[in-house]
Design a protein around this motif. Structure first.
Motif, PDB file in Angstrom:
ATOM      1  N   VAL A  40       0.851  -1.197   0.000  1.00 13.40           N
ATOM      2  CA  VAL A  40       0.000   0.000   0.000  1.00 13.40           C
ATOM      3  C   VAL A  40       0.883   1.242   0.000  1.00 13.40           C
ATOM      4  O   VAL A  40       1.779   1.375   0.847  1.00 13.40           O
ATOM      5  N   THR A  41       0.644   2.152  -0.952  1.00 12.60           N
ATOM      6  CA  THR A  41       1.458   3.366  -1.070  1.00 12.60           C
ATOM      7  C   THR A  41       0.576   4.602  -1.239  1.00 12.60           C
ATOM      8  O   THR A  41      -0.580   4.514  -1.661  1.00 12.60           O
ATOM      9  N   VAL A  42       1.168   5.764  -0.911  1.00 17.02           N
ATOM     10  CA  VAL A  42       0.555   7.076  -1.158  1.00 17.02           C
ATOM     11  C   VAL A  42       1.615   7.950  -1.813  1.00 17.02           C
ATOM     12  O   VAL A  42       2.659   8.216  -1.207  1.00 17.02           O
ATOM     13  N   ARG A  43       1.371   8.360  -3.047  1.00 17.95           N
ATOM     14  CA  ARG A  43       2.320   9.168  -3.806  1.00 17.95           C
ATOM     15  C   ARG A  43       3.729   8.551  -3.778  1.00 17.95           C
ATOM     16  O   ARG A  43       4.729   9.241  -3.590  1.00 17.95           O
ATOM     17  N   GLY A  44       3.782   7.203  -3.927  1.00 18.48           N
ATOM     18  CA  GLY A  44       5.057   6.499  -3.981  1.00 18.48           C
ATOM     19  C   GLY A  44       5.649   6.161  -2.637  1.00 18.48           C
ATOM     20  O   GLY A  44       6.669   5.465  -2.564  1.00 18.48           O
ATOM     21  N   THR A  45       5.064   6.603  -1.556  1.00 15.11           N
ATOM     22  CA  THR A  45       5.566   6.300  -0.217  1.00 15.11           C
ATOM     23  C   THR A  45       4.914   5.015   0.276  1.00 15.11           C
ATOM     24  O   THR A  45       3.683   4.933   0.380  1.00 15.11           O
ATOM     25  N   ASP A  46       5.752   3.978   0.556  1.00 20.94           N
ATOM     26  CA  ASP A  46       5.248   2.671   0.975  1.00 20.94           C
ATOM     27  C   ASP A  46       4.852   2.723   2.445  1.00 20.94           C
ATOM     28  O   ASP A  46       5.660   3.049   3.314  1.00 20.94           O
ATOM     29  N   LEU A  47       3.591   2.399   2.703  1.00 16.91           N
ATOM     30  CA  LEU A  47       3.089   2.371   4.077  1.00 16.91           C
ATOM     31  C   LEU A  47       2.996   0.949   4.618  1.00 16.91           C
ATOM     32  O   LEU A  47       2.539   0.747   5.751  1.00 16.91           O
ATOM     33  N   GLY A  48       3.423  -0.053   3.826  1.00 13.85           N
ATOM     34  CA  GLY A  48       3.313  -1.443   4.236  1.00 13.85           C
ATOM     35  C   GLY A  48       4.058  -1.738   5.523  1.00 13.85           C
ATOM     36  O   GLY A  48       5.161  -1.225   5.754  1.00 13.85           O
ATOM     37  N   ASN A  49       3.433  -2.583   6.360  1.00 14.49           N
ATOM     38  CA  ASN A  49       3.977  -3.007   7.649  1.00 14.49           C
ATOM     39  C   ASN A  49       4.123  -1.860   8.653  1.00 14.49           C
ATOM     40  O   ASN A  49       4.792  -2.017   9.677  1.00 14.49           O
ATOM     41  N   MET A  50       3.527  -0.706   8.363  1.00 11.68           N
ATOM     42  CA  MET A  50       3.523   0.398   9.325  1.00 11.68           C
ATOM     43  C   MET A  50       2.239   0.352  10.149  1.00 11.68           C
ATOM     44  O   MET A  50       1.169   0.005   9.641  1.00 11.68           O
ATOM     45  N   THR A  51       2.370   0.705  11.421  1.00 10.43           N
ATOM     46  CA  THR A  51       1.160   0.861  12.226  1.00 10.43           C
ATOM     47  C   THR A  51       0.421   2.118  11.764  1.00 10.43           C
ATOM     48  O   THR A  51       0.974   2.957  11.037  1.00 10.43           O
ATOM     49  N   LYS A  52      -0.800   2.250  12.218  1.00 20.06           N
ATOM     50  CA  LYS A  52      -1.567   3.441  11.835  1.00 20.06           C
ATOM     51  C   LYS A  52      -0.876   4.712  12.332  1.00 20.06           C
ATOM     52  O   LYS A  52      -0.855   5.737  11.638  1.00 20.06           O
ATOM     53  N   THR A  53      -0.296   4.638  13.511  1.00 14.48           N
ATOM     54  CA  THR A  53       0.409   5.805  14.048  1.00 14.48           C
ATOM     55  C   THR A  53       1.618   6.145  13.191  1.00 14.48           C
ATOM     56  O   THR A  53       1.860   7.316  12.856  1.00 14.48           O
ATOM     57  N   GLU A  54       2.391   5.111  12.818  1.00 13.15           N
ATOM     58  CA  GLU A  54       3.583   5.343  11.994  1.00 13.15           C
ATOM     59  C   GLU A  54       3.202   5.879  10.619  1.00 13.15           C
ATOM     60  O   GLU A  54       3.845   6.799  10.093  1.00 13.15           O
TER      61      GLU A  54
END
Length: 538
Positions: A40-54
């Motif tokens: 899962v990414t937003v504008r090329g930034t990978d959010l995978g394996n991040m908590t919601k806070t991170e």
């Protein structure tokens, strides 16, 4: 089926069920995690394996950096720049974090597993969620372009000192197309072009005036319809001040055809906050000082102006006592929250009120279509008079037997009024106006009760003087106890004698109010036009 085969089938079924149970348990357990699934990414930034806070922290930093990006604004040979945050950009971080975390967690367990696998293999880009404040963007652009913008000028009606009406034409203004610039900015952000030296080209546009010369000409205001003037005592400074405040509230008011007008609604509360001062008013059939004394003279002057312009009166009340500044039957009492003067513009054109206060006069003028002007007279008839009472009051400060008139009495009246309308010198209509009833005002006489010291006497005169004084005092005391004034004067009603007017055989008199007419002649009804001794102005 032999026993071995049957056993093998059972074992296989148990194994499959166990495997499926384990599989779906793992899928469900993974869904309870606080972490975003890989891919899962937003504008090329990978959010995978991040908590919601991170993930929120990462996107907050991205929003901060994007907000510092600048956009160049070009317009009419000029240019300026603005940071996106200053232009009203708001990136919806929380909404995107929730969207990222929800991927692979919606639908049944099989659907969730399939979506997670697809995202892990192919990735999933979440669109940037944002908004731009139209109001904030407009404020920035207006400030930046103020050197090239020109406000439009509305057409205006000018009423000269000579009572003529002039129309000043309108003029278009110059503005910038903020809506188009707003659309350009949103497109730049949506297409992720905010880091490529973005520019917005603003177009100049014409701004039309809110009111044109043609609009004003349709209102049919071309001259003076009617005028009326009343006089006041210029020495009563508080009352004069109140008259000026109320008159100023009326000045310039425009009433469109069919529109109703309320004096109280326009003039407002008579309060210290509104600028009013203490001056005599009529309350409970007495003249007392209260805030706004004198405002009724303004409403009365307006009422007479309306009559002379042939405007429809919806509500009008007379004072409870006679006032001195207009003939009987032509006053209009007002009190905020109570009596009001209301009228409806029944004419086909607009009306404009102009007021002026100068010296000891207030004048109200009504401007409109002069082709509607008629000659109008108001005729008032006294159908009944009511004598006033003489009230005697003891006054310990006055010597015994001395009398002083503390308040002059005024007769009461019942009055009918008619409005006569002439065209070409011929009477074309006679209209009945609202009747008036004025209560009589008691005459108050103060009677002294202060003992008078006896003068020194000599010799044989003592007995005679003592006897006379005793007799007088006894007689006066008896008169007082009987409710009669001393010295043999009669009490009760005595209005005819006290004013020197004969109340018998003259039940109906006419008062032709022709001082002010609809041709604009300024008449000045004064206290001399009302019968008897008038009380203070109400």
């Amino acid at each position: 089926m032999n026993s071995k085969l049957k056993t093998a089938v059972i074992i296989a079924a148990v194994a499959i069920i166990s495997a499926l149970t384990s599989f779906f348990t793992m899928v469900a357990w993974a869904g309870k995690s606080d972490k975003v699934f890989p891919g899962v990414t937003v504008r090329g930034t990978d959010l995978g394996n991040m908590t919601k806070t991170e993930a929120g922290q990462v996107l907050e930093e991205y929003a901060r950096l994007v907000g510092r990006e600048t956009v160049t604004i070009r317009f009419d040979g000029h240019s300026g720049s603005v940071e996106l945050a200053g232009a009203g950009l708001d990136i919806k971080v929380d909404a995107m974090v929730n969207k990222a975390w929800s991927i692979g967690r919606e639908g049944n367990l099989l659907t969730q597993w399939q979506e997670r696998r697809a995202v892990a293999q192919n990735g999933r880009e979440i669109p940037l969620e944002f908004s731009v404040s139209r109001k904030k963007f407009g404020t920035v652009i207006n400030e930046m372009t103020k050197a090239v913008r020109v406000s439009p000028k509305d057409a205006a009606l000018i009423i000269t000192d000579e009572d003529t009406v002039e129309v000043i034409d309108s003029a278009k203004g110059v503005g910038v197309d903020i809506d188009d610039g707003y659309r350009q900015l949103n497109k730049l952000i949506e297409e992720n072009k905010i880091t490529e030296n973005p520019e917005i080209a603003l177009q100049l546009i014409d701004i039309n005036p809110a009111r044109t010369k043609e609009d004003l000409e349709k209102m049919r205001v071309n001259g003076l319809l009617a005028s009326f003037t009343t006089k006041f005592d210029a020495g009563k400074t508080n009352r004069v001040y109140n008259i000026k405040v109320a008159a100023a509230a009326l000045d310039g008011q425009m009433i469109k055809p069919g529109e109703e007008f309320s004096f109280n609604s326009i003039v407002g509360p008579r309060s210290q906050e509104a600028g009013y001062k203490m001056a005599p008013t009529i309350l409970n059939n007495e003249f007392i000082d209260s805030l706004g004394g004198g405002v009724c003279q303004v409403s009365t002057t307006l009422y007479n102006t309306l009559l002379l312009a042939n405007v429809e009166i919806k509500e009008r009340s007379n004072h409870s006592l006679v006032v001195s500044y207009v003939p009987l039957g032509q006053d209009a009492a007002v009190s905020y929250g109570g009596k009001d003067l209301k009228f409806r513009n029944n004419l086909p054109g607009a009306l404009i009120i102009k007021s002026s206060v100068s010296g000891n006069r207030i004048t109200l003028k009504l401007f409109g279509d002069t082709s509607l002007r008629k000659t109008i007279k108001v005729v008032n008839t006294v159908v009944k008079e009511y004598p006033f009472k003489i009230i005697y009051k003891d006054d310990p400060a006055l010597p015994k037997g001395e009398q002083v008139v503390d308040q002059k009495g005024v007769k009461g009246y019942r009055v009918t009024s008619r409005m006569l309308i002439y065209e070409g010198g011929n009477l074309v209509e006679s209209r009945t106006l609202s009747p008036s009833y004025y209560k009589p005002l008691d005459q108050v006489v103060l009677v002294g009760t202060k003992p008078v010291p006896a003068k020194p006497v000599q010799g044989g005169q003592t007995g005679d003087q003592t006897g006379d004084q005793t007799g007088d005092q006894t007689g006066n005391q008896a008169g007082d106890q009987a409710g009669q004034p001393p010295n043999g004067e009669p009490g009760g009603d005595n209005s005819g004698d006290s004013t020197g007017e004969d109340n018998t055989g003259n039940d109906s008199t006419e008062n032709d109010s022709t001082e002010n007419d609809s041709t604009g002649n300024d008449g000045d009804p004064s206290s001399d036009t009302s019968p008897g001794d008038m009380p203070p102005d109400g």
